[in-house]
Design a protein around this motif. Structure first.
Motif, PDB file in Angstrom:
ATOM      1  N   GLY A   1       0.802  -1.213   0.000  1.00  0.00           N
ATOM      2  CA  GLY A   1       0.000   0.000   0.000  1.00  0.00           C
ATOM      3  C   GLY A   1       0.834   1.261   0.000  1.00  0.00           C
ATOM      4  O   GLY A   1       2.030   1.261  -0.328  1.00  0.00           O
ATOM      5  N   LEU A   2       0.198   2.348   0.412  1.00  0.00           N
ATOM      6  CA  LEU A   2       0.856   3.645   0.414  1.00  0.00           C
ATOM      7  C   LEU A   2       1.806   3.781   1.595  1.00  0.00           C
ATOM      8  O   LEU A   2       1.540   3.264   2.677  1.00  0.00           O
ATOM      9  N   PRO A   3       2.902   4.513   1.423  1.00  0.00           N
ATOM     10  CA  PRO A   3       3.750   4.811   2.586  1.00  0.00           C
ATOM     11  C   PRO A   3       3.038   5.793   3.510  1.00  0.00           C
ATOM     12  O   PRO A   3       2.145   6.535   3.087  1.00  0.00           O
TER      13      PRO A   3
ATOM     14  N   ASP B   1      -1.875  11.053   0.304  1.00  0.00           N
ATOM     15  CA  ASP B   1      -3.151  10.347   0.148  1.00  0.00           C
ATOM     16  C   ASP B   1      -3.413   9.335   1.253  1.00  0.00           C
ATOM     17  O   ASP B   1      -4.426   8.632   1.224  1.00  0.00           O
ATOM     18  N   PHE B   2      -2.520   9.232   2.246  1.00  0.00           N
ATOM     19  CA  PHE B   2      -2.646   8.191   3.259  1.00  0.00           C
ATOM     20  C   PHE B   2      -3.978   8.275   4.006  1.00  0.00           C
ATOM     21  O   PHE B   2      -4.726   7.300   4.100  1.00  0.00           O
ATOM     22  N   PHE B   3      -4.306   9.443   4.532  1.00  0.00           N
ATOM     23  CA  PHE B   3      -5.540   9.574   5.311  1.00  0.00           C
ATOM     24  C   PHE B   3      -6.793   9.551   4.436  1.00  0.00           C
ATOM     25  O   PHE B   3      -7.799   8.950   4.834  1.00  0.00           O
ATOM     26  N   PRO B   4      -6.799  10.164   3.241  1.00  0.00           N
ATOM     27  CA  PRO B   4      -7.958   9.966   2.365  1.00  0.00           C
ATOM     28  C   PRO B   4      -8.225   8.502   2.036  1.00  0.00           C
ATOM     29  O   PRO B   4      -9.379   8.075   1.972  1.00  0.00           O
ATOM     30  N   VAL B   5      -7.158   7.704   1.875  1.00  0.00           N
ATOM     31  CA  VAL B   5      -7.343   6.287   1.586  1.00  0.00           C
ATOM     32  C   VAL B   5      -7.910   5.562   2.808  1.00  0.00           C
ATOM     33  O   VAL B   5      -8.727   4.640   2.672  1.00  0.00           O
ATOM     34  N   LEU B   6      -7.515   5.971   4.012  1.00  0.00           N
ATOM     35  CA  LEU B   6      -8.104   5.379   5.209  1.00  0.00           C
ATOM     36  C   LEU B   6      -9.608   5.604   5.243  1.00  0.00           C
ATOM     37  O   LEU B   6     -10.383   4.698   5.580  1.00  0.00           O
ATOM     38  N   ILE B   7     -10.037   6.824   4.884  1.00  0.00           N
ATOM     39  CA  ILE B   7     -11.470   7.121   4.852  1.00  0.00           C
ATOM     40  C   ILE B   7     -12.155   6.274   3.777  1.00  0.00           C
ATOM     41  O   ILE B   7     -13.248   5.739   3.989  1.00  0.00           O
ATOM     42  N   MET B   8     -11.531   6.145   2.618  1.00  0.00           N
ATOM     43  CA  MET B   8     -12.080   5.318   1.556  1.00  0.00           C
ATOM     44  C   MET B   8     -12.245   3.877   2.029  1.00  0.00           C
ATOM     45  O   MET B   8     -13.272   3.236   1.748  1.00  0.00           O
ATOM     46  N   ASN B   9     -11.262   3.377   2.765  1.00  0.00           N
ATOM     47  CA  ASN B   9     -11.350   2.009   3.269  1.00  0.00           C
ATOM     48  C   ASN B   9     -12.537   1.834   4.205  1.00  0.00           C
ATOM     49  O   ASN B   9     -13.190   0.783   4.204  1.00  0.00           O
ATOM     50  N   ARG B  10     -12.814   2.830   5.026  1.00  0.00           N
ATOM     51  CA  ARG B  10     -13.949   2.743   5.922  1.00  0.00           C
ATOM     52  C   ARG B  10     -15.252   2.643   5.123  1.00  0.00           C
ATOM     53  O   ARG B  10     -16.180   1.911   5.491  1.00  0.00           O
ATOM     54  N   ILE B  11     -15.320   3.401   4.043  1.00  0.00           N
ATOM     55  CA  ILE B  11     -16.527   3.371   3.212  1.00  0.00           C
ATOM     56  C   ILE B  11     -16.701   1.979   2.584  1.00  0.00           C
ATOM     57  O   ILE B  11     -17.824   1.446   2.465  1.00  0.00           O
TER      58      ILE B  11
END
Length: 305
Positions: free
Chosen positions: A283-285, A290-300
């Motif tokens: 995944g992302l370092p 984009d690390f935190f936006p991807v965390l939000i995407m994962n929650r969705i």
């Protein structure tokens, strides 16, 4: 004869039937304000962050070090975890029992932990016992020794834990995924606790050398929460600042290689009650924007990615 309830008591104890015809409305979001964080840089290189909470009787602290699996030799996975576990195993003047007794007498808790990217020493103590508690911590950080008897005890415990892991399908599947993504020669490709072979080969010299190279104040951070004033930090942490020395040494941090090619791996477990499935890629370092936006995407998507 049971006591009769008054009308007021009956109303208070009456079980209310929930309204299932209408969706409950969400409450307004709670407002959370992060506490102010003070920062103090010390002469020995230790970086200190302080959150003042003078309404508390306890001081909770953690020292974070660049001493995780990523810093250990590729031939000795589990070395960093062993060092963290044995940090309170003895000093030049105290054995493990003496250290444990001293901490217990103060009501102080101390625990070393190591993961893939770092190690930490967590300490909690009553503010009135700050002096002796900080003194013990300073002694461990500057003068820890690793007795052979304690190393053997920890080795046996770790080998037993590895055997237990190999009997759990979930652990087998997760480790297989890590090996597939990073390879067995990278720290991320092994369990942070090590392998059966590497744990058997660990020596006192290996443990002491890793401690000497990685447990240094330069490059480390200490977080303090409790009744601590930044202006008094040099007095509060005097034992650590006076006795814990050492410049930062370059680590052996290994770069992560390119993503692996898509591959399927099947591990046959006769008699297994169910299947464990892992699907993953590198995944992302953590420093990616984009690390935190991807965390939000994962929650969705359900939170499991």
């Amino acid at each position: 004869m049971p006591k009769r309830l008054s009308a007021e008591d009956r109303n208070r104890t009456k079980i209310r039937t929930p309204d299932r015809l209408h969706r409950p409305l969400p409450r307004s979001a709670e407002i959370f304000t992060l506490p102010a964080i003070s920062r103090v840089s010390c002469a020995n290189g230790l970086d200190i962050r302080i959150v003042e909470r003078h309404d508390l009787a306890m001081v909770t602290s953690s020292i974070v070090l660049q001493a995780g699996s990523i810093e250990e030799p590729s031939t000795l996975p589990g070395l960093s975890a062993m060092v963290a576990e044995l940090l309170d195993a003895g000093t030049s003047s105290k054995n493990a029992l003496g250290i444990s007794s001293a901490l217990e007498g103060l009501g102080t808790s101390l625990k070393g932990r190591a993961g893939y990217d770092g190690a930490s020493v967590a300490v909690s103590f009553l503010a009135r016992h700050a002096g002796p508690s900080v003194g013990i911590l300073a002694e461990l950080l500057s003068d820890a020794v690793f007795p052979a008897t304690e190393l053997e005890r920890a080795r046996r415990q770790r080998l037993a834990a590895i055997l237990q892991q190999m009997d759990r399908p979930s652990s087998i599947a997760t480790l297989a995924l890590y090996r597939l993504l990073y390879g067995p020669s990278h720290p991320y490709g092994n369990d942070a606790g090590g392998t059966e072979d590497s744990v058997k080969r660990l020596t006192q010299v290996d443990v002491a050398d890793f401690f000497d190279r990685r447990y240094r104040p330069a490059g480390a951070s200490m977080i303090l929460v409790g009744p601590v004033h930044p202006g008094e930090i040099e007095t509060f942490l005097a034992p650590i600042l006076d006795h814990w020395k050492g410049d930062k040494k370059d680590g052996e941090r290994k770069p992560v290689g390119p993503p692996c090619n898509p591959e399927k791996v099947l591990i046959h477990r006769p008699g297994a009650a169910q299947s464990e499935i892992r699907i993953g890629s590198i995944g992302l370092p953590r420093n990616s924007p984009d690390f935190f936006p991807v965390l939000i995407m994962n929650r969705i998507l359900g939170g499991q990615f």
